[in-house]
Motif scaffolding. Structure first.
Motif, mmCIF file in Angstrom:
data_model
loop_
_atom_site.group_PDB
_atom_site.id
_atom_site.type_symbol
_atom_site.label_atom_id
_atom_site.label_comp_id
_atom_site.label_asym_id
_atom_site.label_seq_id
_atom_site.Cartn_x
_atom_site.Cartn_y
_atom_site.Cartn_z
ATOM 1 N N ARG A 14 35.186 36.528 33.375
ATOM 2 C CA ARG A 14 34.282 37.443 34.063
ATOM 3 C C ARG A 14 32.919 37.541 33.379
ATOM 4 N N ARG A 15 32.897 37.717 32.088
ATOM 5 C CA ARG A 15 31.618 37.854 31.380
ATOM 6 C C ARG A 15 30.826 36.552 31.413
ATOM 7 N N TYR A 16 31.533 35.437 31.392
ATOM 8 C CA TYR A 16 30.866 34.140 31.445
ATOM 9 C C TYR A 16 30.213 33.933 32.811
ATOM 10 N N VAL A 17 30.942 34.244 33.879
ATOM 11 C CA VAL A 17 30.431 34.046 35.240
ATOM 12 C C VAL A 17 29.190 34.901 35.494
ATOM 13 N N LYS A 18 29.176 36.130 34.943
ATOM 14 C CA LYS A 18 28.051 37.044 35.165
ATOM 15 C C LYS A 18 26.860 36.751 34.256
ATOM 16 N N SER A 19 27.046 35.890 33.261
ATOM 17 C CA SER A 19 25.998 35.666 32.261
ATOM 18 C C SER A 19 24.952 34.671 32.782
ATOM 19 N N ARG A 20 24.124 35.142 33.706
ATOM 20 C CA ARG A 20 23.061 34.337 34.299
ATOM 21 C C ARG A 20 22.069 35.285 34.973
ATOM 22 N N ASP A 21 20.891 34.787 35.287
ATOM 23 C CA ASP A 21 19.886 35.576 35.997
ATOM 24 C C ASP A 21 19.426 34.754 37.196
ATOM 25 N N ASP A 22 19.954 35.102 38.380
ATOM 26 C CA ASP A 22 19.643 34.318 39.579
ATOM 27 C C ASP A 22 18.179 34.445 39.975
ATOM 28 N N GLU A 73 22.275 40.960 31.728
ATOM 29 C CA GLU A 73 23.561 40.279 31.880
ATOM 30 C C GLU A 73 23.621 39.016 31.027
ATOM 31 N N CYS A 74 22.468 38.490 30.639
ATOM 32 C CA CYS A 74 22.421 37.244 29.868
ATOM 33 C C CYS A 74 22.749 37.442 28.390
ATOM 34 N N GLU A 75 22.800 38.680 27.919
ATOM 35 C CA GLU A 75 23.105 38.919 26.508
ATOM 36 C C GLU A 75 24.436 38.261 26.126
ATOM 37 N N PRO A 76 24.539 37.685 24.915
ATOM 38 C CA PRO A 76 23.550 37.627 23.825
ATOM 39 C C PRO A 76 22.618 36.414 23.887
ATOM 40 N N TYR A 77 22.566 35.757 25.067
ATOM 41 C CA TYR A 77 21.700 34.580 25.214
ATOM 42 C C TYR A 77 20.495 34.921 26.086
ATOM 43 N N ARG A 78 19.891 36.081 25.778
ATOM 44 C CA ARG A 78 18.750 36.549 26.570
ATOM 45 C C ARG A 78 17.425 36.203 25.886
ATOM 46 N N ARG A 79 17.363 36.408 24.574
ATOM 47 C CA ARG A 79 16.158 36.122 23.806
ATOM 48 C C ARG A 79 16.544 35.399 22.522
ATOM 49 N N GLY A 138 21.538 33.025 29.496
ATOM 50 C CA GLY A 138 22.948 33.220 29.824
ATOM 51 C C GLY A 138 23.880 32.211 29.183
ATOM 52 N N ALA A 139 25.176 32.564 29.179
ATOM 53 C CA ALA A 139 26.198 31.729 28.543
ATOM 54 C C ALA A 139 26.483 30.456 29.336
ATOM 55 N N ILE A 140 26.364 30.505 30.666
ATOM 56 C CA ILE A 140 26.650 29.302 31.466
ATOM 57 C C ILE A 140 25.654 28.203 31.124
ATOM 58 N N ALA A 141 24.363 28.540 31.164
ATOM 59 C CA ALA A 141 23.335 27.545 30.858
ATOM 60 C C ALA A 141 23.440 27.090 29.402
ATOM 61 N N ASN A 142 23.759 28.003 28.493
ATOM 62 C CA ASN A 142 23.825 27.669 27.073
ATOM 63 C C ASN A 142 24.902 26.636 26.776
ATOM 64 N N MET A 175 25.853 24.762 36.732
ATOM 65 C CA MET A 175 25.755 26.207 36.975
ATOM 66 C C MET A 175 26.707 26.684 38.069
ATOM 67 N N ARG A 176 27.257 25.791 38.869
ATOM 68 C CA ARG A 176 28.277 26.189 39.863
ATOM 69 C C ARG A 176 29.620 26.202 39.135
ATOM 70 N N THR A 177 30.056 27.383 38.720
ATOM 71 C CA THR A 177 31.222 27.511 37.847
ATOM 72 C C THR A 177 32.516 27.137 38.568
ATOM 73 N N ALA A 178 33.467 26.612 37.780
ATOM 74 C CA ALA A 178 34.760 26.188 38.309
ATOM 75 C C ALA A 178 35.747 27.344 38.302
ATOM 76 N N ALA A 179 36.708 27.299 39.209
ATOM 77 C CA ALA A 179 37.695 28.380 39.328
ATOM 78 C C ALA A 179 38.866 28.209 38.381
ATOM 79 N N LEU A 180 39.146 26.981 37.953
ATOM 80 C CA LEU A 180 40.313 26.693 37.117
ATOM 81 C C LEU A 180 39.866 26.104 35.783
ATOM 82 N N PRO A 181 40.702 26.222 34.748
ATOM 83 C CA PRO A 181 40.298 25.740 33.415
ATOM 84 C C PRO A 181 40.238 24.218 33.294
ATOM 85 N N THR A 182 40.902 23.500 34.170
ATOM 86 C CA THR A 182 40.794 22.042 34.215
ATOM 87 C C THR A 182 40.013 21.666 35.462
#
Length: 352
Positions: free
Chosen positions: A120-128, A144-150, A160-164, A252-259
């Motif tokens: 959940r936190r990973y999916v929200k970690s972006r700024d559309d 929402e991008c914290e701790p990858y905001r600045r 955000g964490a997704i881009a990072n 940036m289009r996140t996957a639903a499953l871990p594989t």
């Protein structure tokens, strides 16, 4: 002795209005399940689903696919040296053989395992808004991008964490054209056309302006794990650089499953006379950058053709065949039971 009347003489009541809907007088239909209606239904479902399932299963099996794991955990793997590289970037080469030719357009994917993009936190970690080119969001990203905001007192673009955590291995494919000649033929990999049209043209946009892309991203810094800024993702193609870089959009289009697998490159068919990837020996050249060993992940490269139903997926065909077979079998069982008990009932009537 009744309840008090409201002012004006009207009496309050909780009785529903006298309408067909509220008084439940609407016309209704209730099916009567008899052997004459149920048995044909089971047989029809079976006769429809089984041929469809066989067709889908055969189509799926005709799709060519090969998967190469290059994580390097095994000591014998050429990429084992990259788990703790002495020098970076680490480059390793894996050779493999295609037993059959790949016809039509061929899609190259990278696959990751044990990577939970659905957290959940990973999916929200972006700024559309930032990804859509909004200048105010570019310089003041969402919390929402914290701790990858600045970083270093500068806003991160993209934040955000997704881009990072963007995938950054480089894959190259070579064909050994002639076993007697060691010369390798580079397979051209197309990097455009791998992202969804809506993502490329609607959701992701570079900051507006007529100046260079570098100037438009002025006063921002790249994500912590990136080696270069976003405006250098593709210096050869301005329409594939910055936020509209298709490798970045796909990630940036996140996957639903871990594989999961994500589209990396497209190998286009040149003509109908020759296969896109002829049978033979190939070399996969890997610039090994992306670390997965720390979370017990695995990395792989997949080459696949497609059909009218998409990529290789035998499950759908098996599901149709299974449902159709169960339905047909139930029809047979119910037919036998109905025949047996109907004859018993007729015999009992005659005896009486």
């Amino acid at each position: 002795g009744g309840p008090p009347s409201a002012p004006g003489g009207t009496t309050k009541t909780r009785r529903p209005d006298n309408t067909a809907f509220k008084q439940q007088r609407l016309p209704a239909w209730q099916p009567f399940l008899t052997a004459g209606t149920v048995l044909p239904t089971f047989f029809i479902i079976g006769l429809i689903f089984i041929p469809i399932g066989i067709g889908i299963f055969v189509t799926s099996n005709n799709i060519r696919e090969i998967e190469i794991d290059y994580t390097g955990i095994e000591p014998s793997s050429p990429c084992n040296k990259c788990l703790s590289p002495v020098e970076t970037p680490c480059i390793c080469t894996i050779n493999f053989t295609l037993e059959k030719s790949f016809e039509g357009n061929v899609f190259m994917y990278y696959g990751l395992s044990n990577f939970y993009q659905n957290h959940r936190r990973y999916v929200k970690s972006r700024d559309d808004s930032q990804l859509n080119g909004d200048r105010s969001a570019l310089l003041n990203p969402s919390k929402e991008c914290e701790p990858y905001r600045r970083n270093e007192d500068k806003p991160i673009a993209p934040c955000g964490a997704i881009a990072n955590s963007m995938f950054n291995d480089t894959l190259e494919l070579f064909l050994v054209a002639n076993e007697s000649d060691p010369t390798l033929v580079l397979i051209p990999l197309k990097r455009r056309g791998i992202a969804w049209w809506t993502d490329k043209n609607v959701k992701f946009r570079n900051p507006p302006g007529t100046e260079s892309l570098k100037e438009r991203f002025k006063d921002t810094t790249h994500p912590v794990n990136w080696l270069k800024p976003v405006y250098e993702l593709d210096l050869e193609d301005e329409d594939n650089n910055g936020f509209i870089n298709e490798d970045f959009i796909v990630w940036m289009r996140t996957a639903a499953l871990p594989t999961f697998r994500k589209l990396y490159r497209l190998i286009e068919r040149k003509n109908d006379l020759h296969p896109t990837l002829p049978a033979g020996r190939y070399y996969l050249n890997i610039t090994y950058n992306y670390p997965v060993h720390s979370f017990d992940g695995r990395k792989r490269m997949i080459l696949s053709t497609v059909s009218w139903m998409g990529g290789k997926n035998p499950f759908l065909g098996i599901a149709y065949i299974t449902i159709g077979s169960i339905s047909f079998l139930l029809g047979v069982v119910l037919l036998v039971i109905n025949h047996k008990y109907r004859n018993s009932s007729n015999t009992a009537d005659i005896t009486i």
